[in-house]
Motif scaffolding. Structure first.
Motif, PDB file in Angstrom:
ATOM      1  N   ASP A   1     -26.703  42.106 -38.658  1.00  0.00           N
ATOM      2  CA  ASP A   1     -25.576  41.472 -37.987  1.00  0.00           C
ATOM      3  C   ASP A   1     -26.023  40.429 -36.969  1.00  0.00           C
ATOM      4  O   ASP A   1     -25.200  39.834 -36.291  1.00  0.00           O
TER       5      ASP A   1
ATOM      6  N   SER B   1     -25.557  36.700 -43.745  1.00  0.00           N
ATOM      7  CA  SER B   1     -26.101  37.845 -43.030  1.00  0.00           C
ATOM      8  C   SER B   1     -25.449  39.154 -43.472  1.00  0.00           C
ATOM      9  O   SER B   1     -26.122  40.173 -43.619  1.00  0.00           O
TER      10      SER B   1
ATOM     11  N   SER C   1     -27.121  40.486 -46.276  1.00  0.00           N
ATOM     12  CA  SER C   1     -28.553  40.676 -46.019  1.00  0.00           C
ATOM     13  C   SER C   1     -29.430  39.843 -46.942  1.00  0.00           C
ATOM     14  O   SER C   1     -30.525  40.247 -47.310  1.00  0.00           O
TER      15      SER C   1
ATOM     16  N   MET D   1     -32.175  40.434 -41.004  1.00  0.00           N
ATOM     17  CA  MET D   1     -31.046  39.621 -40.622  1.00  0.00           C
ATOM     18  C   MET D   1     -29.916  40.492 -40.080  1.00  0.00           C
ATOM     19  O   MET D   1     -29.459  40.254 -38.999  1.00  0.00           O
TER      20      MET D   1
ATOM     21  N   ILE E   1     -28.506  34.147 -37.403  1.00  0.00           N
ATOM     22  CA  ILE E   1     -29.738  33.621 -37.945  1.00  0.00           C
ATOM     23  C   ILE E   1     -30.154  32.394 -37.155  1.00  0.00           C
ATOM     24  O   ILE E   1     -29.370  31.823 -36.421  1.00  0.00           O
TER      25      ILE E   1
ATOM     26  N   ASN F   1     -22.634  33.923 -41.239  1.00  0.00           N
ATOM     27  CA  ASN F   1     -22.171  35.308 -41.101  1.00  0.00           C
ATOM     28  C   ASN F   1     -22.069  35.994 -42.455  1.00  0.00           C
ATOM     29  O   ASN F   1     -22.456  37.155 -42.608  1.00  0.00           O
TER      30      ASN F   1
END
Length: 142
Positions: free
Chosen positions: A3, A116, A119, A1, A6, A113
């Motif tokens: 930066d 992500s 992670s 994932m 997704i 965000n």
């Protein structure tokens, strides 16, 4: 994932939730990093103002897809409480809001965000009955 954004189905599953929930994200630039003092040493997840020890490999695999991105660092002074063994990513069956469940609390993950940045692995999200999530203790990080 990392930066990278997704995919659309994952983005829908991690959409913003209720206004009353406190968020997992702070303004700390270390937030979301996975750190360890040396290869093979315990992994810490930086949450809020402090790193939190991931207590075992089962808990690690409940949250993350791989060991990629774990950084070696000596910046692990003053750790916060360890994550609970078995900590998980959870979601109510009728909601798109996702939480990190640990230490008797649910920490709201406000958007894709943030998901992500930590992670987290969207394939590890557990669907729970609404009544469990609605009764959960949702608090901000210390």
């Amino acid at each position: 994932m990392g930066d990278q954004p997704i995919s659309a189905p994952e983005n829908q599953a991690i959409a913003s939730g209720e206004q009353s929930c406190d968020s997992l994200i702070s303004n700390n630039p270390n937030e979301g990093k996975r750190l360890q003092r040396s290869k093979g040493a315990p992994v810490y997840l930086w949450m809020g103002e402090s790193p939190r020890k991931v207590p075992d490999s089962k808990t690690y695999t409940n949250l993350f897809a791989s060991w990629d991105g774990v950084q070696i660092s000596n910046d692990l002074e003053s750790p916060g409480p360890d994550l609970t063994s078995g900590a998980s990513l959870v979601q109510a069956q009728s909601s798109s809001s996702v939480y990190l469940a640990t230490n008797g609390r649910f920490y709201f993950i406000p958007n894709a965000n943030a998901f992500s940045k930590f992670s987290f692995d969207s394939t590890k999200i557990l669907k729970l009955p609404d009544v469990i999530v609605n009764a959960a203790r949702i608090e901000s990080l210390p």
